[in-house]
Design an enzyme around this catalytic site. Structure first.
Site, PDB file in Angstrom:
ATOM      1  CG  ASP A 287       2.854  33.777   5.053  1.00 58.99           C
ATOM      2  OD1 ASP A 287       3.841  34.783   5.248  1.00 58.99           O
ATOM      3  OD2 ASP A 287       3.229  33.074   3.962  1.00 58.99           O
TER       4      ASP A 287
HETATM    5  C1  BGC Z   1       5.842  34.753   3.355  1.00 59.39           C
HETATM    6  C2  BGC Z   1       6.681  33.834   4.373  1.00 59.39           C
HETATM    7  C3  BGC Z   1       7.673  34.793   5.300  1.00 59.39           C
HETATM    8  C4  BGC Z   1       6.684  36.002   5.642  1.00 59.39           C
HETATM    9  C5  BGC Z   1       7.726  36.705   6.645  1.00 59.39           C
HETATM   10  C6  BGC Z   1       5.544  36.127   3.746  1.00 59.39           C
HETATM   11  O1  BGC Z   1       5.276  37.037   2.843  1.00 59.39           O
HETATM   12  O2  BGC Z   1       5.072  33.947   2.764  1.00 59.39           O
HETATM   13  O3  BGC Z   1       7.373  32.799   3.928  1.00 59.39           O
HETATM   14  O4  BGC Z   1       8.144  33.791   6.338  1.00 59.39           O
HETATM   15  O5  BGC Z   1       6.512  36.932   5.030  1.00 59.39           O
HETATM   16  O6  BGC Z   1       8.563  37.576   6.168  1.00 59.39           O
END
Ligand code: BGC
Length: 729
Positions: A287
């Site tokens: 993530d």
């Molecule tokens: C979120 C994810 C997301 C990623 C990219 C993160 O902060 O938890 O769900 O896919 O950002 O935007």
């Protein structure tokens, strides 16, 4: 001299043209052969860069406002692309393909959670449709818009079972039930990916956030989660296993620390379970920033150590950490990361690029927005899905549908709002594309009724100066449609709330309006289940509209008029009060079921999982089976007749639960194992069938992930009908 140089260059070009094409560039060869050929040509640095993801374009994600990376190397593995047309993306791709030594195309990604520009209802609502085929169609349309914009990979579906509505990300998943998650996960993956990822209308899916993110303590985002191995397996991993079986191309690791080990450094989950046990052939992306956050979580001293832990745990791609690009090559050189592990990760990334056909078609054709976005077919699906997701929670005295009304007072901050109907993670959604509830009511009622409007109050704050006008408008009407709810950014990432109730100002408005004595139809827009114990007694009818996306106004109005018979059923329990959370139907039984109640509030939820009213009535026969004994390896067909005994056509969802009253591991009081939604005309009966496969439907999983099936008694349950079955050896 000049002539000599020209001749040398010409000779070089000719040599390149006549040289045999490297195997990895030969589309007729099997993907695995191409992967191996390319891998064998790559330097350590080139390999490492394939395992990094940066961003491209203007980043408007408020939770992840990293500086754009100024200098993007042509060898980068992937980019999160914030653009809405292919031009910028193509220019970067051109550099990768034409200017890097091996010409490896970049993989472009974006968060397409419930649509790209055509925004569909939030996933929590989608699950209330209990219509996986329609959800698949929406995902398919979203994939088309996305791929035509130059993005081949979405970070979706989110399949984190969530039982605490305070957690804002509950809106992104399919509710509280593992089985429902598994089904909607599979249909969403099918909608995105289809059978062939090189199809220019398809994109690669990413199951997230592996795993247990929804168990965030006290509903706070990013925090610790306490999950036993038993619950991990029987609750949180179920949807992921289904998603891998459905062929999801990639997985994202979670932010949360699971009982001491952050998900991004969890070898058990990322390698032993996902790759070794389930055979996941795709890669795992972190993530955003989750690798470097291992420092904050107390398991790594610095970024180098964080990279080492994450990579050796099985996390293949670094999303915006700048840890792998900075340290991985050194870690390999120092022997702390093996060459095999590095090759394994790179192989996984390359494999997806080949599957997507990026080596053959690296560029996205340019097209006009009208060719891509908000096309009639997409809007039709958005409208149909929105209609099926809305849940009629209450309808006292059959106040709905509104048949003979002449004057409708439309009141509340949500009535004319457009943007807030989009919900969180609305990708490139635009408030101007949205049909508000008021617009929908105008379209629906036209000349048949006169609409008046008062905002009453804002979403929050304490300005009650609009109350008087709202009361005046209500007093002059036959019925009040009161539109309350949450702003779009009150749910989603980093959007926890301490209470599930609406702000006091909205509840006060409801009190004032109800005092006028006119029937009140409450329309609720939210990204989470709400606490309705004070609003419910003030309302004659309640329609949960959720956050329906671009086309929610007209279906909501259609339900009010009776053009649409509501068929949504809750995918998540609505508590009586916030103090009850976590609350969900699939609890393990209590030692003293008749005690242990709250002293100050009821202990039952206000609206149960599966609740949802219709304008018609359905009568259920008894459960029938040719035998009540079954054996391993044999299937048993259980049936129930459902009749539409009311005056209008309607769709009914039959939920099939099983329970095992005595097991070596106490099981939830009941577990959803099958559901089916079907339209029944007025007066029509239908036979609903559940073909029980004991290994699949009656078994349970232990804390090691081993499925077991015990002989003994089980119950199959549909509504209040129960059938006892005995499994014999
Ligand atoms: C979120 C994810 C997301 C990623 C990219 C993160 O902060 O938890 O769900 O896919 O950002 O935007």
């Amino acid at each position: 001299m000049a002539c000599g140089l020209a001749l040398t260059l010409l000779a070089a070009v000719q040599a390149r043209e006549t040289a045999p094409k490297p195997a990895y560039k030969d589309a007729s060869r099997p993907i695995e052969e191409r992967v191996e050929d390319l891998l064998a040509r790559m330097t350590l640095e080139e390999k490492v860069l394939q395992l990094n993801q940066y961003t491209l374009g203007r980043n408007d994600n408020v939770n992840n406002m990293a500086d754009p990376v100024g200098d993007i190397p042509s060898e980068i593995g992937s980019l999160i692309y914030f653009g809405t047309s292919p031009e910028l993306r193509n220019s970067l791709q051109h550099r990768a393909v034409e200017e890097s030594r091996l010409g490896i195309p970049i993989l472009f990604a974006f968060d397409v959670i419930h649509g790209f520009r055509t925004v569909y209802p939030i996933p929590l609502a989608q699950a209330c449709s209990w219509n996986p085929a329609l959800v698949e169609q929406a995902a398919r349309m979203a994939a088309r818009e996305t791929r035509m914009t130059g993005i081949e990979w979405t970070f979706s579906p989110m399949i984190d079972v969530a039982r605490d509505g305070r957690w804002g990300r509950i809106s992104e998943g399919y509710g509280e039930d593992p089985y429902a998650h598994a089904v909607f996960c599979a249909s969403t993956v099918a909608g995105y990916q289809g059978d062939d990822l090189s199809d220019t209308g398809r994109i690669a899916a990413c199951l997230k956030h592996f795993a247990g993110y929804g168990a965030s303590e006290a509903g706070r985002d990013y925090v610790y989660t306490e999950i036993s191995r038993q619950s991990l397996w029987d609750t949180y991993l179920t949807p992921y296993e289904a998603g891998i079986r459905a062929g999801a191309a990639t997985v994202m690791s979670c932010f949360n620390n699971i009982s001491g080990t952050p998900g991004s450094a969890d070898h058990y989950l990322l390698t032993e379970v996902l790759k070794e046990r389930w055979g996941h052939q795709g890669f795992v992306v972190s993530d955003w920033g989750a690798i470097q956050q291992l420092r904050a979580q107390g398991v790594a001293a610095d970024c180098e150590q964080a990279a080492l832990k994450a990579f050796n745990a099985g996390l293949d791609m670094d999303m915006m950490n700048r840890c792998y690009d900075a340290h991985l090559a050194d870690l390999v050189r120092a022997g702390k990361v093996s060459g095999e592990r590095l090759d394994d990760a790179v192989r996984r990334v390359l494999r997806l690029k080949f599957r997507l056909g990026l080596f053959e078609n690296p560029y996205t054709p340019e097209s006009r927005e009208e060719e891509r976005f908000l096309r009639p077919e997409s809007l039709r699906i958005a409208e149909e899905l929105a209609g099926e997701t809305m849940v009629l929670l209450k309808n006292d005295g059959g106040i709905l549908p509104l048949r003979e009304v002449r004057k409708i007072a439309v009141i509340g901050p949500m009535a004319k709002s457009r943007f807030h109907l989009l919900g969180a993670w609305a990708a490139h959604g635009n408030g101007e594309d949205v049909e508000s509830i008021f617009m929908g009511l105008e379209r629906e009622f036209g000349e048949r009724a006169q609409l008046s409007y008062a905002v009453g109050c804002e979403f929050d704050g304490d300005d009650a100066s609009g109350f008087a006008e709202a009361v005046r408008v209500a007093s002059e009407s036959d019925v009040v449609v009161l539109c309350l709810g949450e702003k779009a950014n009150w749910s989603g990432e980093n959007a926890s709330r301490s209470t599930l109730s609406l702000p006091a100002i909205q509840e006060r408005l409801a009190c004032e309006v109800a005092r006028c004595g006119k029937p009140v139809v409450l329309l609720l827009t939210s990204g989470r289940p709400l606490e309705l114990c004070r609003l419910e007694p003030l309302s004659d009818a309640i329609l949960q509209v959720w956050q329906p996306g671009v086309r929610g106004g007209y279906p909501a109005a259609g339900i009010l008029s009776g053009r649409i018979n509501p068929s949504g059923r809750l995918s998540v329990t609505f508590p009586y009060a916030t103090g009850q959370v976590p609350i969900y139907y699939g609890r393990r039984p209590s030692a003293r079921p008749h005690q242990g109640k709250y002293q100050d509030i009821p202990s039952e939820p206000l609206y149960e999982f599966g609740h949802g009213l219709s304008y018609t009535t359905f009568e259920y026969g008894d459960l029938q089976a040719p035998s009540t004994t079954l054996r391993r390896g044999e299937k048993l067909r259980v049936e129930i007749q459902v009749s539409n005994t009311g005056a209008c056509d309607g769709a009914e969802t039959v939920f099939w639960f099983v329970s095992d009253p005595v097991c070596r591991i106490a099981r939830p009081a009941k577990e959803l194992r099958h559901f089916e939604k079907r339209m029944l005309r007025s007066g029509q009966s239908g036979l609903f069938v559940f073909e029980i496969d004991p290994e699949r439907d009656l078994s349970f999983v232990d804390g090691e992930g081993n499925r077991f099936l015990e002989p003994g008694d089980y119950y199959v349950q549909v509504k209040d009908k129960r059938l006892k079955l005995t499994l014999v050896e």
